[in-house]
Motif scaffolding. Structure first.
Motif, PDB file in Angstrom:
ATOM      1  N   TYR A 114      28.367  60.719  38.291  1.00 28.98           N
ATOM      2  CA  TYR A 114      29.164  61.577  37.426  1.00 28.98           C
ATOM      3  C   TYR A 114      28.261  62.479  36.597  1.00 28.98           C
ATOM      4  CZ  TYR A 114      32.720  58.113  38.537  1.00 28.98           C
ATOM      5  OH  TYR A 114      33.582  57.285  39.197  1.00 28.98           O
ATOM      6  N   SER A 115      28.827  63.583  36.176  1.00 30.31           N
ATOM      7  CA  SER A 115      28.084  64.484  35.279  1.00 30.31           C
ATOM      8  C   SER A 115      28.397  64.098  33.843  1.00 30.31           C
ATOM      9  CB  SER A 115      28.507  65.934  35.505  1.00 30.31           C
ATOM     10  OG  SER A 115      28.191  66.330  36.810  1.00 30.31           O
ATOM     11  N   PHE A 116      27.409  63.561  33.153  1.00 30.24           N
ATOM     12  CA  PHE A 116      27.604  63.161  31.761  1.00 30.24           C
ATOM     13  C   PHE A 116      26.934  64.147  30.836  1.00 30.24           C
ATOM     14  CE2 PHE A 116      28.398  59.049  33.720  1.00 30.24           C
ATOM     15  CZ  PHE A 116      29.467  58.610  32.977  1.00 30.24           C
ATOM     16  N   GLU A 117      27.594  64.405  29.721  1.00 31.20           N
ATOM     17  CA  GLU A 117      27.027  65.244  28.681  1.00 31.20           C
ATOM     18  C   GLU A 117      26.725  64.375  27.478  1.00 31.20           C
ATOM     19  OE1 GLU A 117      29.601  68.480  27.763  1.00 31.20           O
ATOM     20  OE2 GLU A 117      29.843  69.029  29.853  1.00 31.20           O
ATOM     21  N   LYS A 118      25.636  64.667  26.781  1.00 29.38           N
ATOM     22  CA  LYS A 118      25.310  63.918  25.570  1.00 29.38           C
ATOM     23  C   LYS A 118      26.036  64.503  24.385  1.00 29.38           C
ATOM     24  CE  LYS A 118      20.916  61.985  26.782  1.00 29.38           C
ATOM     25  NZ  LYS A 118      19.599  61.676  26.320  1.00 29.38           N
TER      26      LYS A 118
ATOM     27  N   ALA B 190      20.741  46.471  33.418  1.00 27.21           N
ATOM     28  CA  ALA B 190      21.637  47.365  32.691  1.00 27.21           C
ATOM     29  C   ALA B 190      21.187  48.819  32.860  1.00 27.21           C
ATOM     30  CB  ALA B 190      21.690  46.991  31.216  1.00 27.21           C
ATOM     31  N   GLN B 191      19.887  49.072  32.773  1.00 21.88           N
ATOM     32  CA  GLN B 191      19.383  50.437  32.928  1.00 21.88           C
ATOM     33  C   GLN B 191      19.630  50.960  34.336  1.00 21.88           C
ATOM     34  OE1 GLN B 191      18.270  52.378  30.314  1.00 21.88           O
ATOM     35  NE2 GLN B 191      18.644  53.925  31.879  1.00 21.88           N
ATOM     36  N   ALA B 192      19.475  50.104  35.342  1.00 21.73           N
ATOM     37  CA  ALA B 192      19.741  50.514  36.725  1.00 21.73           C
ATOM     38  C   ALA B 192      21.212  50.880  36.898  1.00 21.73           C
ATOM     39  CB  ALA B 192      19.342  49.406  37.687  1.00 21.73           C
ATOM     40  N   MET B 193      22.085  50.114  36.270  1.00 18.48           N
ATOM     41  CA  MET B 193      23.514  50.406  36.359  1.00 18.48           C
ATOM     42  C   MET B 193      23.844  51.718  35.658  1.00 18.48           C
ATOM     43  SD  MET B 193      26.554  47.849  35.406  1.00 18.48           S
ATOM     44  CE  MET B 193      28.231  48.183  35.826  1.00 18.48           C
ATOM     45  N   ILE B 194      23.281  51.945  34.494  1.00 16.90           N
ATOM     46  CA  ILE B 194      23.489  53.202  33.765  1.00 16.90           C
ATOM     47  C   ILE B 194      23.007  54.380  34.605  1.00 16.90           C
ATOM     48  CG2 ILE B 194      22.721  54.549  31.757  1.00 16.90           C
ATOM     49  CD1 ILE B 194      22.694  51.802  30.227  1.00 16.90           C
ATOM     50  N   ASP B 195      21.828  54.262  35.193  1.00 17.77           N
ATOM     51  CA  ASP B 195      21.282  55.336  36.027  1.00 17.77           C
ATOM     52  C   ASP B 195      22.169  55.610  37.233  1.00 17.77           C
ATOM     53  OD1 ASP B 195      19.167  55.530  34.249  1.00 17.77           O
ATOM     54  OD2 ASP B 195      17.787  54.354  35.501  1.00 17.77           O
TER      55      ASP B 195
ATOM     56  N   TYR C  88      45.839  63.044  40.131  1.00 15.61           N
ATOM     57  CA  TYR C  88      45.344  63.275  38.780  1.00 15.61           C
ATOM     58  C   TYR C  88      43.933  62.733  38.661  1.00 15.61           C
ATOM     59  CZ  TYR C  88      46.793  58.416  38.014  1.00 15.61           C
ATOM     60  OH  TYR C  88      46.967  57.068  38.109  1.00 15.61           O
ATOM     61  N   GLN C  89      43.193  63.269  37.717  1.00 11.05           N
ATOM     62  CA  GLN C  89      41.820  62.859  37.458  1.00 11.05           C
ATOM     63  C   GLN C  89      41.791  62.002  36.199  1.00 11.05           C
ATOM     64  OE1 GLN C  89      38.968  63.729  39.205  1.00 11.05           O
ATOM     65  NE2 GLN C  89      40.174  64.795  40.748  1.00 11.05           N
ATOM     66  N   ILE C  90      41.003  60.971  36.230  1.00  6.98           N
ATOM     67  CA  ILE C  90      40.817  60.130  35.053  1.00  6.98           C
ATOM     68  C   ILE C  90      39.373  60.305  34.598  1.00  6.98           C
ATOM     69  CG2 ILE C  90      40.782  57.766  34.179  1.00  6.98           C
ATOM     70  CD1 ILE C  90      42.882  57.096  36.300  1.00  6.98           C
ATOM     71  N   PRO C  91      39.178  60.728  33.345  1.00  6.60           N
ATOM     72  CA  PRO C  91      37.807  60.921  32.868  1.00  6.60           C
ATOM     73  C   PRO C  91      37.057  59.583  32.777  1.00  6.60           C
ATOM     74  CG  PRO C  91      39.370  61.245  31.087  1.00  6.60           C
ATOM     75  CD  PRO C  91      40.171  61.048  32.335  1.00  6.60           C
ATOM     76  N   VAL C  92      35.765  59.655  32.994  1.00  4.43           N
ATOM     77  CA  VAL C  92      34.902  58.485  32.915  1.00  4.43           C
ATOM     78  C   VAL C  92      33.969  58.671  31.726  1.00  4.43           C
ATOM     79  CG1 VAL C  92      33.068  57.185  34.069  1.00  4.43           C
ATOM     80  CG2 VAL C  92      34.999  58.068  35.392  1.00  4.43           C
ATOM     81  N   ALA C  93      33.818  57.627  30.924  1.00  4.07           N
ATOM     82  CA  ALA C  93      32.913  57.679  29.782  1.00  4.07           C
ATOM     83  C   ALA C  93      31.914  56.539  29.894  1.00  4.07           C
ATOM     84  CB  ALA C  93      33.692  57.562  28.482  1.00  4.07           C
ATOM     85  N   LEU C  94      30.692  56.808  29.519  1.00  6.12           N
ATOM     86  CA  LEU C  94      29.637  55.799  29.497  1.00  6.12           C
ATOM     87  C   LEU C  94      29.101  55.738  28.075  1.00  6.12           C
ATOM     88  CD1 LEU C  94      27.687  53.864  30.943  1.00  6.12           C
ATOM     89  CD2 LEU C  94      26.247  55.839  31.441  1.00  6.12           C
ATOM     90  N   ILE C  95      29.209  54.569  27.467  1.00  4.83           N
ATOM     91  CA  ILE C  95      28.781  54.407  26.080  1.00  4.83           C
ATOM     92  C   ILE C  95      27.678  53.367  26.035  1.00  4.83           C
ATOM     93  CG2 ILE C  95      29.503  53.747  23.760  1.00  4.83           C
ATOM     94  CD1 ILE C  95      32.365  54.553  24.637  1.00  4.83           C
ATOM     95  N   THR C  96      26.565  53.741  25.439  1.00  3.56           N
ATOM     96  CA  THR C  96      25.449  52.809  25.266  1.00  3.56           C
ATOM     97  C   THR C  96      24.925  52.950  23.840  1.00  3.56           C
ATOM     98  OG1 THR C  96      23.795  54.401  26.011  1.00  3.56           O
ATOM     99  CG2 THR C  96      24.753  52.988  27.695  1.00  3.56           C
ATOM    100  N   SER C  97      24.151  51.993  23.442  1.00  5.18           N
ATOM    101  CA  SER C  97      23.540  52.017  22.121  1.00  5.18           C
ATOM    102  C   SER C  97      22.248  52.821  22.186  1.00  5.18           C
ATOM    103  CB  SER C  97      23.235  50.588  21.670  1.00  5.18           C
ATOM    104  OG  SER C  97      22.465  50.601  20.499  1.00  5.18           O
ATOM    105  N   ASN C  98      21.999  53.645  21.178  1.00  3.21           N
ATOM    106  CA  ASN C  98      20.760  54.423  21.143  1.00  3.21           C
ATOM    107  C   ASN C  98      19.532  53.544  20.951  1.00  3.21           C
ATOM    108  OD1 ASN C  98      21.859  56.942  21.535  1.00  3.21           O
ATOM    109  ND2 ASN C  98      22.189  57.294  19.355  1.00  3.21           N
ATOM    110  N   ASN C  99      19.704  52.406  20.302  1.00  2.00           N
ATOM    111  CA  ASN C  99      18.546  51.580  19.990  1.00  2.00           C
ATOM    112  C   ASN C  99      18.528  50.259  20.776  1.00  2.00           C
ATOM    113  OD1 ASN C  99      20.631  50.317  18.756  1.00  2.00           O
ATOM    114  ND2 ASN C  99      19.747  50.286  16.697  1.00  2.00           N
ATOM    115  N   HIS C 100      19.206  50.228  21.925  1.00  2.00           N
ATOM    116  CA  HIS C 100      19.198  48.984  22.696  1.00  2.00           C
ATOM    117  C   HIS C 100      17.893  48.850  23.474  1.00  2.00           C
ATOM    118  CE1 HIS C 100      20.050  51.572  26.092  1.00  2.00           C
ATOM    119  NE2 HIS C 100      19.886  50.552  26.897  1.00  2.00           N
TER     120      HIS C 100
END
Length: 77
Positions: free
Chosen positions: A73-77, A62-67, A44-56
């Motif tokens: 993964y393919s993330f959609e906004k 942290a930015q290197a980890m997000i990148d 089975y596949q488990i979806p991955v979500a990445l949540i960040t603040s727009n104004n952080h």
């Protein structure tokens, strides 16, 4: 997941089967202690979500980890 270690110990007892993420189980698979059972049928596949603040103002770390996560993964906004 918080219960993967418990599941692994139950499987290692030889009395249980269970689901574990491939990256987690690979240690025991490589040692010949675990084996996959019909991996194309029982997976089975488990979806991955990445949540960040727009104004952080985010640290460079942290930015290197997000990148890095976005590259994996393919993330959609």
């Amino acid at each position: 997941m918080y219960h993967d270690e418990g599941i692994a110990h139950l499987i290692l007892s030889g009395k249980f089967i269970g689901y574990l993420p491939e990256h987690y189980a690979s240690y025991w698979v490589d040692k010949g202690l675990f084996k996959t059972i019909l991996p194309q049928q029982y997976r089975y596949q488990i979806p991955v979500a990445l949540i960040t603040s727009n104004n952080h103002s985010g640290s460079p770390l942290a930015q290197a980890m997000i990148d890095a996560i976005k590259q994996c993964y393919s993330f959609e906004k």
